[in-house]
Design a protein around this motif. Structure first.
Motif, mmCIF file in Angstrom:
data_model
loop_
_atom_site.group_PDB
_atom_site.id
_atom_site.type_symbol
_atom_site.label_atom_id
_atom_site.label_comp_id
_atom_site.label_asym_id
_atom_site.label_seq_id
_atom_site.Cartn_x
_atom_site.Cartn_y
_atom_site.Cartn_z
ATOM 1 N N LYS A 76 0.837 -1.203 0.000
ATOM 2 C CA LYS A 76 0.000 0.000 0.000
ATOM 3 C C LYS A 76 0.871 1.251 0.000
ATOM 4 O O LYS A 76 2.056 1.201 0.336
ATOM 5 C CB LYS A 76 -0.983 -0.033 1.175
ATOM 6 N N HIS A 78 2.386 4.611 1.323
ATOM 7 C CA HIS A 78 2.665 5.155 2.656
ATOM 8 C C HIS A 78 3.164 6.587 2.484
ATOM 9 O O HIS A 78 4.372 6.846 2.525
ATOM 10 C CB HIS A 78 3.727 4.323 3.390
ATOM 11 N N CYS A 82 4.552 9.131 7.099
ATOM 12 C CA CYS A 82 4.591 7.749 7.584
ATOM 13 C C CYS A 82 6.026 7.223 7.509
ATOM 14 O O CYS A 82 6.682 7.360 6.482
ATOM 15 C CB CYS A 82 3.676 6.874 6.737
ATOM 16 N N PHE A 84 7.068 4.134 7.507
ATOM 17 C CA PHE A 84 7.220 2.815 6.898
ATOM 18 C C PHE A 84 8.037 2.954 5.616
ATOM 19 O O PHE A 84 7.815 3.901 4.880
ATOM 20 C CB PHE A 84 5.828 2.247 6.598
ATOM 21 N N CYS A 90 3.387 1.884 10.973
ATOM 22 C CA CYS A 90 2.691 2.682 9.960
ATOM 23 C C CYS A 90 1.820 3.713 10.657
ATOM 24 O O CYS A 90 1.077 3.393 11.567
ATOM 25 C CB CYS A 90 1.838 1.757 9.100
ATOM 26 N N SER A 91 1.938 4.967 10.228
ATOM 27 C CA SER A 91 1.131 6.005 10.847
ATOM 28 C C SER A 91 0.080 6.548 9.883
ATOM 29 O O SER A 91 -0.502 7.593 10.122
ATOM 30 C CB SER A 91 2.029 7.142 11.344
ATOM 31 N N CYS A 92 -0.162 5.838 8.767
ATOM 32 C CA CYS A 92 -1.166 6.280 7.804
ATOM 33 C C CYS A 92 -2.555 6.139 8.415
ATOM 34 O O CYS A 92 -2.793 5.227 9.196
ATOM 35 C CB CYS A 92 -1.116 5.426 6.541
#
Ligand SMILES: [Zn+2]
Length: 95
Positions: A76, A78, A82, A84, A90-92
């Motif tokens: 995905k 990011h 984020c 990652f 992951c901070s999404c």
């Protein structure tokens, strides 16, 4: 331990206020800590139950489901900030 109803956001805010109050007694602190831990355990057990239900419905093995989660995470987008993949956290925002 019997499952208690999940804490509401209002209850959690009330506990937070009590925890930062200067007049909070050790007994009350202990009670709040135990209640929050029980709530946390309850959330994790619900998440585990949901995961297992999904795995069975999809007819996957545990490894297949783990692989699928890893692939979803790795493929995905990011967008910044984020961290990652430098950090696995992951901070999404959730989709
Ligand atoms: Zn991310």
């Amino acid at each position: 331990m019997a499952a208690q109803p999940a804490l509401t956001n209002e209850q959690i805010d009330a506990y937070r206020k009590r925890l930062s109050a200067t007049d909070v007694e050790p007994g009350e602190l202990r009670e709040i800590a135990l209640r929050l831990l029980a709530d946390n355990d309850e959330w994790y057990s619900r998440a585990d139950h949901w995961r297992e239900s999904y795995r069975l419905a999809a007819g996957m093995t545990d490894d297949e489901l783990n692989a699928r989660i890893a692939i979803d995470e790795a493929t995905k987008r990011h967008p910044r900030p984020c961290p990652f993949p430098e950090s696995p956290d992951c901070s999404c925002p959730g989709d």
